[in-house]
Design a protein around this motif. Sequence first.
Motif, PDB file in Angstrom:
ATOM      1  N   ARG A  88       0.831  -1.209   0.000  1.00  0.00           N
ATOM      2  CA  ARG A  88       0.000   0.000   0.000  1.00  0.00           C
ATOM      3  C   ARG A  88       0.866   1.260   0.000  1.00  0.00           C
ATOM      4  O   ARG A  88       0.558   2.230  -0.682  1.00  0.00           O
ATOM      5  CB  ARG A  88      -0.919   0.035   1.219  1.00  0.00           C
ATOM      6  CG  ARG A  88      -2.084  -0.915   1.139  1.00  0.00           C
ATOM      7  CD  ARG A  88      -2.927  -0.823   2.425  1.00  0.00           C
ATOM      8  NE  ARG A  88      -3.971  -1.826   2.438  1.00  0.00           N
ATOM      9  CZ  ARG A  88      -5.120  -1.731   1.791  1.00  0.00           C
ATOM     10  NH1 ARG A  88      -5.374  -0.671   1.061  1.00  0.00           N
ATOM     11  NH2 ARG A  88      -6.019  -2.696   1.849  1.00  0.00           N
ATOM     12  N   GLU A  93      -1.746  -1.632  -6.332  1.00  0.00           N
ATOM     13  CA  GLU A  93      -3.206  -1.682  -6.376  1.00  0.00           C
ATOM     14  C   GLU A  93      -3.758  -3.100  -6.287  1.00  0.00           C
ATOM     15  O   GLU A  93      -4.917  -3.300  -5.945  1.00  0.00           O
ATOM     16  CB  GLU A  93      -3.704  -1.018  -7.662  1.00  0.00           C
ATOM     17  CG  GLU A  93      -3.384   0.464  -7.709  1.00  0.00           C
ATOM     18  CD  GLU A  93      -3.754   1.124  -9.024  1.00  0.00           C
ATOM     19  OE1 GLU A  93      -4.220   0.418  -9.959  1.00  0.00           O
ATOM     20  OE2 GLU A  93      -3.568   2.340  -9.131  1.00  0.00           O
ATOM     21  N   LYS A  94      -2.924  -4.105  -6.637  1.00  0.00           N
ATOM     22  CA  LYS A  94      -3.402  -5.490  -6.622  1.00  0.00           C
ATOM     23  C   LYS A  94      -2.313  -6.409  -6.085  1.00  0.00           C
ATOM     24  O   LYS A  94      -1.174  -6.361  -6.530  1.00  0.00           O
ATOM     25  CB  LYS A  94      -3.798  -5.927  -8.026  1.00  0.00           C
ATOM     26  CG  LYS A  94      -4.415  -7.322  -8.064  1.00  0.00           C
ATOM     27  CD  LYS A  94      -4.779  -7.752  -9.471  1.00  0.00           C
ATOM     28  CE  LYS A  94      -3.576  -8.379 -10.088  1.00  0.00           C
ATOM     29  NZ  LYS A  94      -3.766  -9.089 -11.306  1.00  0.00           N
ATOM     30  N   LYS A 123      -6.298  -9.757  -4.235  1.00  0.00           N
ATOM     31  CA  LYS A 123      -6.875  -8.706  -3.391  1.00  0.00           C
ATOM     32  C   LYS A 123      -6.606  -7.349  -4.042  1.00  0.00           C
ATOM     33  O   LYS A 123      -5.464  -7.013  -4.365  1.00  0.00           O
ATOM     34  CB  LYS A 123      -6.254  -8.715  -1.994  1.00  0.00           C
ATOM     35  CG  LYS A 123      -6.856  -7.676  -1.063  1.00  0.00           C
ATOM     36  CD  LYS A 123      -6.322  -7.844   0.332  1.00  0.00           C
ATOM     37  CE  LYS A 123      -7.034  -6.922   1.313  1.00  0.00           C
ATOM     38  NZ  LYS A 123      -6.543  -7.135   2.691  1.00  0.00           N
ATOM     39  N   VAL A 124      -7.682  -6.599  -4.239  1.00  0.00           N
ATOM     40  CA  VAL A 124      -7.557  -5.230  -4.748  1.00  0.00           C
ATOM     41  C   VAL A 124      -7.373  -4.325  -3.534  1.00  0.00           C
ATOM     42  O   VAL A 124      -8.179  -4.379  -2.592  1.00  0.00           O
ATOM     43  CB  VAL A 124      -8.802  -4.810  -5.559  1.00  0.00           C
ATOM     44  CG1 VAL A 124      -8.707  -3.357  -5.983  1.00  0.00           C
ATOM     45  CG2 VAL A 124      -8.945  -5.721  -6.786  1.00  0.00           C
ATOM     46  N   LYS A 126      -7.526  -0.980  -1.722  1.00  0.00           N
ATOM     47  CA  LYS A 126      -8.222   0.310  -1.813  1.00  0.00           C
ATOM     48  C   LYS A 126      -7.412   1.347  -1.073  1.00  0.00           C
ATOM     49  O   LYS A 126      -6.774   1.056  -0.073  1.00  0.00           O
ATOM     50  CB  LYS A 126      -9.621   0.200  -1.234  1.00  0.00           C
ATOM     51  CG  LYS A 126     -10.479  -0.773  -2.020  1.00  0.00           C
ATOM     52  CD  LYS A 126     -11.877  -0.838  -1.457  1.00  0.00           C
ATOM     53  CE  LYS A 126     -12.757  -1.606  -2.383  1.00  0.00           C
ATOM     54  NZ  LYS A 126     -12.956  -2.963  -2.050  1.00  0.00           N
ATOM     55  N   LYS A 127      -7.470   2.566  -1.557  1.00  0.00           N
ATOM     56  CA  LYS A 127      -6.707   3.643  -0.903  1.00  0.00           C
ATOM     57  C   LYS A 127      -7.450   4.197   0.279  1.00  0.00           C
ATOM     58  O   LYS A 127      -8.594   4.140   0.428  1.00  0.00           O
ATOM     59  CB  LYS A 127      -6.418   4.743  -1.918  1.00  0.00           C
ATOM     60  CG  LYS A 127      -5.543   4.197  -3.012  1.00  0.00           C
ATOM     61  CD  LYS A 127      -4.993   5.297  -3.834  1.00  0.00           C
ATOM     62  CE  LYS A 127      -4.083   4.665  -4.861  1.00  0.00           C
ATOM     63  NZ  LYS A 127      -3.120   5.457  -5.380  1.00  0.00           N
TER      64      LYS A 127
END
Length: 127
Positions: A88, A93-94, A123-124, A126-127
């Motif tokens: 992160r 992103e993935k 897993k995506v 998320k920000k």
Amino acid sequence: MRVKIHLCTYQDVLPIYKAHDTGIVQIAERKKPEIWFQARSDEKIVGCGCLLMLSSKSATISRLFVLPDVRGRGICSSLIKAMEQIARSINVEKLDAKSLLNFGKYGFVKKKQYKSKLFWWVKVLKK
């Protein structure tokens, strides 16, 4: 058991693979960048793993290993969480993983089961 996760190099964790007959004695040098992690307890390496960067936005969790005598104490979970945190922080992103482990409990979605009984997890982030 108190465990701390540290960034390291493959050379730092190679002895753990050699000593425990993991079948990973030498990993061919990969062309993609890697970020290695080690789990330490009382200055002893008790687990390790790698984030293999597939692109600037995608990475694979690979080479997870925890010493047999300390399994079931959350070390693998700590490694996975640290890998996700670093991913992160560098705007991945993935994340994916091919594993027998149940990555579903970390928010990954099962994409495929292979004949070898491995699962492909994604897993995506998320920000």
